[in-house]
Design an enzyme around this catalytic site. Sequence first.
Site, PDB file in Angstrom:
ATOM      1  NE  ARG A   1      36.522  43.428  57.587  1.00 29.07           N
ATOM      2  CZ  ARG A   1      36.553  43.288  56.253  1.00 29.07           C
ATOM      3  NH1 ARG A   1      35.459  43.186  55.563  1.00 29.07           N
ATOM      4  NH2 ARG A   1      37.712  43.250  55.615  1.00 29.07           N
TER       5      ARG A   1
ATOM      6  CG  HIS B   1      34.462  38.805  55.762  1.00 27.65           C
ATOM      7  ND1 HIS B   1      33.343  39.578  55.965  1.00 27.65           N
ATOM      8  CD2 HIS B   1      34.016  37.536  55.601  1.00 27.65           C
ATOM      9  CE1 HIS B   1      32.264  38.813  55.919  1.00 27.65           C
ATOM     10  NE2 HIS B   1      32.642  37.574  55.712  1.00 27.65           N
TER      11      HIS B   1
ATOM     12  CE1 TYR C   1      38.857  43.882  52.028  1.00 26.52           C
ATOM     13  CE2 TYR C   1      39.652  41.691  51.430  1.00 26.52           C
ATOM     14  CZ  TYR C   1      39.017  42.532  52.326  1.00 26.52           C
ATOM     15  OH  TYR C   1      38.564  42.039  53.525  1.00 26.52           O
TER      16      TYR C   1
HETATM   17  C1  LIG Z   1      22.484  35.491  50.898  1.00 27.58           C
HETATM   18  C2  LIG Z   1      23.968  35.491  51.044  1.00 27.58           C
HETATM   19  N1  LIG Z   1      24.756  35.834  49.999  1.00 27.58           N
HETATM   20  C3  LIG Z   1      26.105  35.825  50.128  1.00 27.58           C
HETATM   21  C4  LIG Z   1      26.692  35.471  51.313  1.00 27.58           C
HETATM   22  C5  LIG Z   1      28.221  35.453  51.456  1.00 27.58           C
HETATM   23  N2  LIG Z   1      28.662  36.538  52.322  1.00 27.58           N
HETATM   24  C6  LIG Z   1      28.925  36.318  53.625  1.00 27.58           C
HETATM   25  S1  LIG Z   1      29.372  37.711  54.432  1.00 27.58           S
HETATM   26  C7  LIG Z   1      29.231  38.642  53.035  1.00 27.58           C
HETATM   27  C8  LIG Z   1      29.507  40.119  53.090  1.00 27.58           C
HETATM   28  C9  LIG Z   1      28.487  40.879  53.858  1.00 27.58           C
HETATM   29  O1  LIG Z   1      28.911  42.201  54.068  1.00 27.58           O
HETATM   30  P1  LIG Z   1      28.142  43.205  54.989  1.00 27.58           P
HETATM   31  O2  LIG Z   1      26.679  43.035  54.838  1.00 27.58           O
HETATM   32  O3  LIG Z   1      28.693  44.544  54.728  1.00 27.58           O
HETATM   33  O4  LIG Z   1      28.493  42.725  56.490  1.00 27.58           O
HETATM   34  P2  LIG Z   1      29.920  42.651  57.217  1.00 27.58           P
HETATM   35  O5  LIG Z   1      30.475  41.287  56.947  1.00 27.58           O
HETATM   36  O6  LIG Z   1      30.767  43.731  56.684  1.00 27.58           O
HETATM   37  O7  LIG Z   1      29.612  42.810  58.658  1.00 27.58           O
HETATM   38  C10 LIG Z   1      28.852  37.844  51.963  1.00 27.58           C
HETATM   39  C11 LIG Z   1      28.671  38.346  50.580  1.00 27.58           C
HETATM   40  C12 LIG Z   1      25.836  35.103  52.384  1.00 27.58           C
HETATM   41  N3  LIG Z   1      26.316  34.764  53.587  1.00 27.58           N
HETATM   42  N4  LIG Z   1      24.485  35.131  52.230  1.00 27.58           N
END
Ligand SMILES: Cc1ncc(C[n+]2csc(CCOP(=O)(O)OP(=O)(O)O)c2C)c(N)n1
Length: 388
Positions: A280, A284, A293
Amino acid sequence: MTTTPEAVRRASPRSRRKATPPDPATPLLPSAAPVRLLDPTGTPLPAPADYPEPPVAALVELHRRMVVGRRFDSQATALTKQGRLAVYPSSRGQEACQVGAVLALRDTDWVFPTYRESMALVSRGIDPVEVLTLLRGDWHCGYDPAARRTAPQCTPLATQCVHAAGLAYGEAYQGRDTVALAFVGDGATSEGDFHEGVNFAAVFKAPVVYFVQNNKYAISVPLSRQTAAPSLAYKGVGYGVPSEQVDGNDPVAVLAVLTRAVAHARAGKGPFLVEAHTYRMEPHTNADDATRYRDGAEVDAWRDRDPLARLETYLRARGALDDAGVAALADEAEAYAADLRTRMNTQPTVDPMSLFEHVYAEPTPQLVEQREQVRAELAAAQDEEGER
Ligand SMILES: Cc1ncc(C[n+]2csc(CCOP(=O)(O)OP(=O)(O)O)c2C)c(N)n1
Ligand SMILES: [Mg+2]
């Protein structure tokens, strides 16, 4: 004509298939090395037997959509800075995955995206304003999921993994050869729903491709704090799902691997899991500060593995792209972004009463009460407007 589920089940050739026990000789373990067909400079590598190089016309189209997709992505980020978009999770750097997944599917197949997949959806031909409706905060989803065969973008992590398993099972149950592709992030593979979805799909041989985009971070949590497994592809193996790793910044390999994964699912062999190693490039979302980080040297190293530059170099070397082609594409992408800008600068009209629709088939008493309250407030505001 009315059809009962029982009649559908009896008529369906797929439903008559007996559950076959897994063959212990069938290798499920992914290769230790991700599949790669182009090196980071765009030089072709020998294609493995299972992953022949896709036809050049498909690669030219892949490149075109990646160029437009990247321009869409940077325009969306700019719109957050202008207050026209509430939030935007960029997928810059993940173009090979976003577009490769879409090109591996038929229009009749289903996509189950997360919040990160706006580029994949525009690449599927969905109007970019409709794609951004959710992130603009105007409505739950701006496009018609049934018409576009694309589920609403999921914010709750991994829930789409179970939805994809259910839909794919339902399609097969009715004798159709639809495939569902569920995008999922590296972090989301730690969620229960991911495991439940993959397990259900494996046991019931649902035609799903689980496409893990390992972009190395779950917001600020690095992969090393997410899993102790040597690869996220191993998570499929425990459920009996054939799995593979791919260089997610090699567009040719991504398309080749997903093409095989989709064919496997379509042939009735059950799910397939692909882990793409990518990165990425942006924070985020626009609301995140990634410098807190991760260090710049890491980001720079991945900039050198840019999937767009890699494919452009390869297509030029094959004589499938030249300066004029690149310039024409840049113009096309610019026009796309300009049109998006103009349309996103128009204030949408949203009926506040629509807030109460599509949540329950029969609204709860509380919702009915709240709906009447809003209706009365709107009527009072209109009267006041009329008196002025
Ligand atoms: C069930 C749940 N827990 C926590 C979150 C908060 N949250 C949103 S995005 C994220 C990170 C997800 O990372 P990843 O699966 O690697 O996807 P990326 O954003 O890197 O595409 C988190 C913890 C959420 N949206 N849903
Ligand atoms: Mg991630």
